[in-house]
Enzyme design. Structure first.
Site, PDB file in Angstrom:
ATOM      1  N   SER A  50       0.830  -1.208   0.000  1.00 47.61           N
ATOM      2  CA  SER A  50       0.000   0.000   0.000  1.00 47.61           C
ATOM      3  C   SER A  50       0.861   1.254   0.000  1.00 47.61           C
ATOM      4  O   SER A  50       0.643   2.176  -0.787  1.00 47.61           O
ATOM      5  CB  SER A  50      -0.928   0.013   1.222  1.00 47.61           C
ATOM      6  OG  SER A  50      -1.905  -0.990   1.090  1.00 47.61           O
ATOM      7  N   ASN A  51       1.861   1.288   0.880  1.00 52.70           N
ATOM      8  CA  ASN A  51       2.730   2.453   0.930  1.00 52.70           C
ATOM      9  C   ASN A  51       3.636   2.548  -0.289  1.00 52.70           C
ATOM     10  O   ASN A  51       4.238   3.586  -0.534  1.00 52.70           O
ATOM     11  CB  ASN A  51       3.574   2.433   2.209  1.00 52.70           C
ATOM     12  CG  ASN A  51       2.730   2.772   3.418  1.00 52.70           C
ATOM     13  OD1 ASN A  51       2.082   3.805   3.437  1.00 52.70           O
ATOM     14  ND2 ASN A  51       2.712   1.888   4.408  1.00 52.70           N
ATOM     15  N   LYS A  69      -0.655 -11.171   5.558  1.00 51.95           N
ATOM     16  CA  LYS A  69      -0.364  -9.905   6.233  1.00 51.95           C
ATOM     17  C   LYS A  69      -1.706  -9.304   6.599  1.00 51.95           C
ATOM     18  O   LYS A  69      -2.549  -9.087   5.721  1.00 51.95           O
ATOM     19  CB  LYS A  69       0.396  -8.968   5.283  1.00 51.95           C
ATOM     20  CG  LYS A  69       0.616  -7.571   5.879  1.00 51.95           C
ATOM     21  CD  LYS A  69       1.271  -6.588   4.901  1.00 51.95           C
ATOM     22  CE  LYS A  69       1.483  -5.231   5.588  1.00 51.95           C
ATOM     23  NZ  LYS A  69       1.953  -4.187   4.681  1.00 51.95           N
ATOM     24  N   SER A 101      -3.479  -6.090   8.159  1.00 50.06           N
ATOM     25  CA  SER A 101      -3.310  -4.705   8.586  1.00 50.06           C
ATOM     26  C   SER A 101      -4.513  -4.176   9.359  1.00 50.06           C
ATOM     27  O   SER A 101      -4.550  -3.007   9.719  1.00 50.06           O
ATOM     28  CB  SER A 101      -3.063  -3.805   7.365  1.00 50.06           C
ATOM     29  OG  SER A 101      -1.865  -4.173   6.736  1.00 50.06           O
ATOM     30  N   GLY A 156       0.486  -6.326  10.042  1.00 51.68           N
ATOM     31  CA  GLY A 156       0.570  -5.366   8.956  1.00 51.68           C
ATOM     32  C   GLY A 156       0.945  -3.976   9.411  1.00 51.68           C
ATOM     33  O   GLY A 156       0.992  -3.056   8.599  1.00 51.68           O
TER      34      GLY A 156
END
Lengths: 286, 286, 286, 286
Positions: free
Chosen positions: D36-37, D155, D157, D180
């Site tokens: 995402s980042n 993962k 989050s 996450g």
């Protein structure tokens, strides 16, 4: 109708009674006491019954008195429903139980409403109010509930007009769908609602009535115009600032508003200024 | 318009083109290619451009071609918008970026739309689609965005008619509000929408047009009747079963539906039976 | 502690008292009467006070009695808090008001809790229960509230451990963070919770105590093992099936469960079978 | 790893490569590119492949390269997965499709992941990211998906540790649960997570490693202390201000941050000041 409290937050039945009498000059079909804006959840059982009794005294027989009686338990709801009927309510408005959200499956809701409707000597109106209850009853659930002969309608404050239409299409013809907010009265009527129970009717009764009549008369351009005009002020006294703004506006126009019970705080100064501007823009004057 | 795929899920431009041609027999104002039901998010950039080009070829000049071009980044949205304009789109429909929900504050959304509208040679229509995006742009945000001269309207699929009315009341007069679903076309028009972009128009174009015309003609009882009639079938091909149901229904009536791209699964047998019953009840026949 | 009702749904104080006495054999620190599972919202004010009084009679002085006293209005909350204190509660657990969600801004919540804490002769514990209230108080709000000297801790049933950690890092050292569910006791303790108030302690008190002690003793592998073991049964009696499952399980192990008040329905036969299997798998036997 | 862009928002592969090389000095197990980042959703397909290739070049063979490859369609996800594997990724991280939320039933998700895992020559890690996707896959869905032999972990989050524990208890032993976010690494490990994929590891790698090692060494008081310390800074670069704050912080400590792609705006001056204070309080210095 908001419930009236004095500065010590004690019930001020005389103020509420006066409000009813003043608003009775308008061609409203009736009054709801102890809906969400009536702070039902802030009153003790004794106080609720006092409001029912005051209500019937103040509301003339040619107007309907609808009484909010929804509690979290079926037994409390029945107790309040009986008390309201005894006091002279023409119908009761029953918000669904919602604290145990995860357990409020369609079957549990159906049994709740059926048990209440069986026990009630007056007709029952279902009340769906997702913004406060945190639950939104869907069309299929409402349709199941509507099958009880003593359940005659619903007030829907969620504003989902496609859902209202889906219900209207399949529900018994005499079932009354009522818009729960002046913010969508006309759209709701366009999918078969017959009217509304509207907080804004406390401060703009003539405009609400005009909007309703324009729609019924088939004058859609007038109905739409009135609808667009009222959205901003309606939003101010409901979703945006809620009960304290409604009470502030009532004070402003010469009705009794007074404080809400805590934890609801009064409007701060800046919001009050904004509110008055919105009222003035809509031609509500003190 | 759904995008058409063959059984291997490859783009079947000829099928989509045929659908457009057949639907052009109806008095629809135009076509949207690559909206949500067009599976915009399932196509590569190359495929998107192929669809834009096929669209303009198939859509006659007397009908509008609107092209969905909203991506997550501003630069991708501009790239697609330019490609759509080059292909001959009359306007672009831009879904708001939504992946970084927490960062999509009004100012970020405004800058996004303004940058796209500055870069676009064709008008931009804002697209609000909360059920898919997981975000619901509010009235104030839309109003900020609407101030750009090249932003001419919005498609709102959320169905919040009070919000549409609030926008209508305050937005520039030429701003077009379009219902995003046939489930609330009439209520939306009752608060100032001028029309809609409707998935159901693929399978019930005559009925959608009739509903629109009845409202415009001031025949509210007919408009309401048509509105109530379509809700169930509209719900079936949108909220309830979505794209695969819409495609199934298109196959059923002699258009090309075909499969959606995976992970969207075809309807199971029981749902298909239910769907056909809903279609038949609404008088949609194969 | 669930509240006990007989088959007519009348309060069965003797049954509840017996439950307390049986559970007192375990090394539990105390009891909560009239939490969510105690069906606080289903009892009248008179009944609530009866439960407080029964509670103190049944709970020995070496164990804590915590009483749930949160109502929607500040005045009701104070009334119940005083009644609980008078009955001998060691502390009160105050769920935030939540009906007027839109108005429950941090400042309103702070004033509510401060007013209650000022009026209370016993310490106040904040109760955050998003699944039922439909609101989730954030870290900053809790931190504001925690500044009152008579507010000594919080029960958080939301399970957001990052939030618990954020509070733990910044709150006064003596502030007690309590896990609101056995489903995340160990993770909560790993970010600074000192214990929990757990529905599962009614049916698995030894296991809850063992889990707590293992963590305190620094035996993480044992703590983790016990944590993983209890999640399934805890889920069954909370999120999945809730109060009726908890009561069913209590009946099964020789405590009194009995019915919940309507509209909560008893478990259907299939769910009951599933529940008993989950209990047996966890080695809870009748 | 965030993806690096120059001031024109073009991909700056050399900057990203330098970041990887500098961070490789720490005892991190590996790197995730295009999470995402990493702004996966902001890159074209060509750019994604460039990042995979740059990644493998920069990441030494003793460290893992995990590549984000989740798209909305199964076919796009497979295409990216194959490209990542070809570039040398050790595993792929596959976010669930989420645009057609209403259609993403467990069976659709299972078929999606199974098809991708069948087609992939490298192991697949499931990625659950509710704050961005607007969907939260539950334990039962994850368990169904985990049955594929080439699906080796997840993962998460979302931070729901009770869910992680429920999965851990029932999933195959070799399935790896990865936190996450650094905001709940220790609580996640207390319910069986073996590690994490953490945005904060870009700016506080030593602290993340120390927290992980303290837990593995059984030093809970140290693990908890480190966990509480990092929550504030982690919150700042994730939930509160997100990617632009993470990039700002990277610039501050001598890595390359640079801009995010629009519509993500840079931090405003006040937020930047707040961020630097939070970094300094946590002893992150330029």
């Amino acid at each position: 109708m908001p419930s009236s409290f004095d500065q010590e937050e004690n019930l001020a039945l005389d103020k509420m009674s006066n409000n009813i009498k003043k608003l009775s000059a308008f061609d409203l079909r009736g009054f709801l006491v102890l809906g969400s804006n009536g702070e039902l959840v802030h009153l003790s059982d004794v106080e609720k019954i006092q409001v029912y009794e005051m209500g019937r005294e103040a509301i003339t027989q040619d107007k309907l008195m609808i009484a909010g009686t929804g509690g979290q338990s079926t037994r409390e709801t029945i107790m309040l429903t009986k008390a309201a009927a005894k006091a002279g309510a023409d119908a009761v408005l029953v918000l669904n139980p919602f604290y145990f959200k995860g357990l409020m499956k369609p079957e549990a809701l159906k049994q709740h409403y059926f048990t209440v409707a069986d026990a009630s000597t007056v007709p029952v109106i279902v009340y769906n109010m997702p913004a406060n209850s945190g639950m939104d009853m869907d069309a299929d659930t409402i349709l199941m509930i509507s099958e009880h002969p003593n359940i005659i309608g619903m007030k829907d404050s969620g504003g989902n007009v496609a859902k209202m239409g889906a219900i209207r299409k399949r529900v018994k013809p005499e079932f009354q769908i009522l818009a729960g907010s002046a913010g969508f009265l006309v759209p709701a009527m366009s999918v078969g609602a017959c009217g509304g129970i509207l907080a804004s009717a406390n401060i703009a009764p003539a405009q609400c009535i005009a909007m309703h009549k324009a729609f019924l008369a088939g004058d859609m351009s007038e109905a739409s115009r009135l609808q667009l005009d009222i959205i901003s002020v309606n939003n101010a006294v409901t979703k945006k600032w809620g009960v304290p703004a409604l009470k502030e506006a009532m004070d402003y126009i010469g009705l009794y508003g007074g404080p809400a019970r805590k934890p609801i705080l009064p409007l701060d100064a800046a919001s009050k200024t904004d509110l008055l501007k919105i009222l003035n823009d809509y031609n509500i004057k003190s």
